[in-house]
Design an enzyme around this catalytic site. Structure first.
Site: not given
Ligand code: PLP
Length: 375
Positions: A104, A187, A211
């Site tokens: 990511w 993030d 999540k």
């Molecule tokens: C799932 C995830 C993303 C991407 O999220 P989307 O909503 O599918 O674009 C980005 N960063 C992390 C750490 C993630 O777990």
């Protein structure tokens, strides 16, 4: 119907209590005769929902009034564009430093190149040895002392939990201690609210909701108010954090239902005793799985122990030819979505706040039995 346990990394399983609450008031929210699905974002009802959600979130994180809470659209990927568009102008060099520790943060780095002068200041894309153990690329975390900070940058970017690689990093630097003029951007899409965090160290922390915070469609952004106003002229008004903070996330129609579900998740977390108590539970769940995996050669998780994720546990079978049988028999037994991300293969068990210990124990019983039969 027999019990299904959904180990998906996201959209992920929701607490039964939350699903029941949604179900019980889907037709009529709070006995008002109207569903959240058809509610105006300008109504008093929705104002109440938003107010409660923000208040509960602030309580959970112990968030100071120096920070604004924004309920935005578009998800985690999109933030890779909106963060630079909102913050890169903080310095005249328009530069940002990246810690690339897995899938990511790598995606974020490559996307951010479009918007400014970005540089990788630490990465884990090589072999690494520690205490006589050898770790593969993307299976460890570069230590803080090796991060090659720019003296001045608009921000330093890191991912606090690499959802695909199973690496969690929570020892965030206090940038002032390194005489660095910058702001930390985190993030936390896959571990926000799974443990207490040092929010006061960050300028911006964000998470897509599917999540740990409910359902897809919502991105939560927590931003230090000092950092409003640094947006680029190309930043879309709908994703301009300054604009969104000023309008209480109501510049355009926000993801109403997703905000409502996030609010229920926050209430559920408070009911569970808050972040310290879910963190202890997440620790117990993940230790139970790691201890079992480490006790046998049949399964393996090669992430350096101190940075193993508490919520996403990737693992491989000793014999990769057994992968398909492992997954199909797991599904027959009610354990679904245990496959690893398509980019890395193998297996992954995502065990966010909503996954109970009993499910983890059932999974281990399944893994043990599978080893007995095929080992
Ligand atoms: C799932 C995830 C993303 C991407 O999220 P989307 O909503 O599918 O674009 C980005 N960063 C992390 C750490 C993630 O777990």
């Amino acid at each position: 119907m027999s019990q299904i346990w959904n180990f998906s990394s996201g959209p992920a399983t929701l607490p039964r209590m939350v699903l029941e609450k949604i179900s019980s008031e889907l037709m009529s929210w709070d006995n008002k005769g109207i569903s959240v699905l058809e509610m105006s974002h300008r109504s008093n009802y929705f104002a109440d929902i938003c107010y409660e959600a923000e208040k509960d979130l602030r309580d959970l994180l112990n968030l100071s009034s120096d920070y604004a809470v924004i309920f935005s659209h578009a998800g985690g990927h999109a933030a890779n564009s909106f963060i630079p568009m909102n913050l890169i102008e903080r310095t005249s060099k328009r530069n940002a430093d990246f810690i690339v520790s897995g899938h990511w943060s790598d995606v974020s780095f490559r996307e951010s190149k479009k918007y400014g002068n970005v540089r990788v200041i630490a990465d884990n894309n090589s072999l690494y040895s520690k205490n006589g153990n050898l770790y593969n690329p993307r299976r460890w975390m570069p230590s803080l002392e090796t991060w090659d900070f720019s003296k001045v940058s608009s921000y330093v970017y890191l991912c606090s939990n690499e959802t695909i690689d199973g690496i969690e990093f929570c020892e965030w630097p206090n940038l002032l201690d390194y005489s660095v003029d910058s702001e930390l951007v985190v993030d936390a899409s896959s571990n926000l609210l799974t443990r207490p965090m040092f929010i006061e160290k960050v300028g911006i922390i964000f998470a897509c909701a599917q999540k740990n915070l409910g359902i897809a469609g919502l991105t939560l952004v927590i931003i230090k108010k000092d950092l409003l106003g640094f947006y680029s002229s190309i930043c879309p008004s709908s994703f301009n954090y300054t604009n969104l903070a000023k309008t209480n996330s109501l510049y355009s129609t926000p993801p109403i239902f997703a905000i409502y579900v996030a609010g229920l998740m926050f209430k559920w977390l408070k009911f569970k005793g808050g972040l310290q108590s879910v963190a202890e539970e997440n620790y117990q769940k993940s230790e139970t799985i790691y201890n079992y995996i480490d006790s046998t050669d049949f399964y393996n998780n090669n992430v350096e122990t101190s940075v193993r994720s508490k919520v996403n546990i990737p693992f491989v079978l000793h014999d990769a030819c057994l992968n398909d049988i492992f997954l199909s028999e797991a599904e027959e037994s009610g354990f679904i979505n245990l496959n690893g991300h398509r980019s890395v293969g193998g297996m992954r068990a995502s065990i966010y706040n909503s996954m109970p210990m009993s499910a983890v124990q059932s999974l281990i019983n399944y893994m043990r039995e599978f080893e007995r039969v095929y080992g």
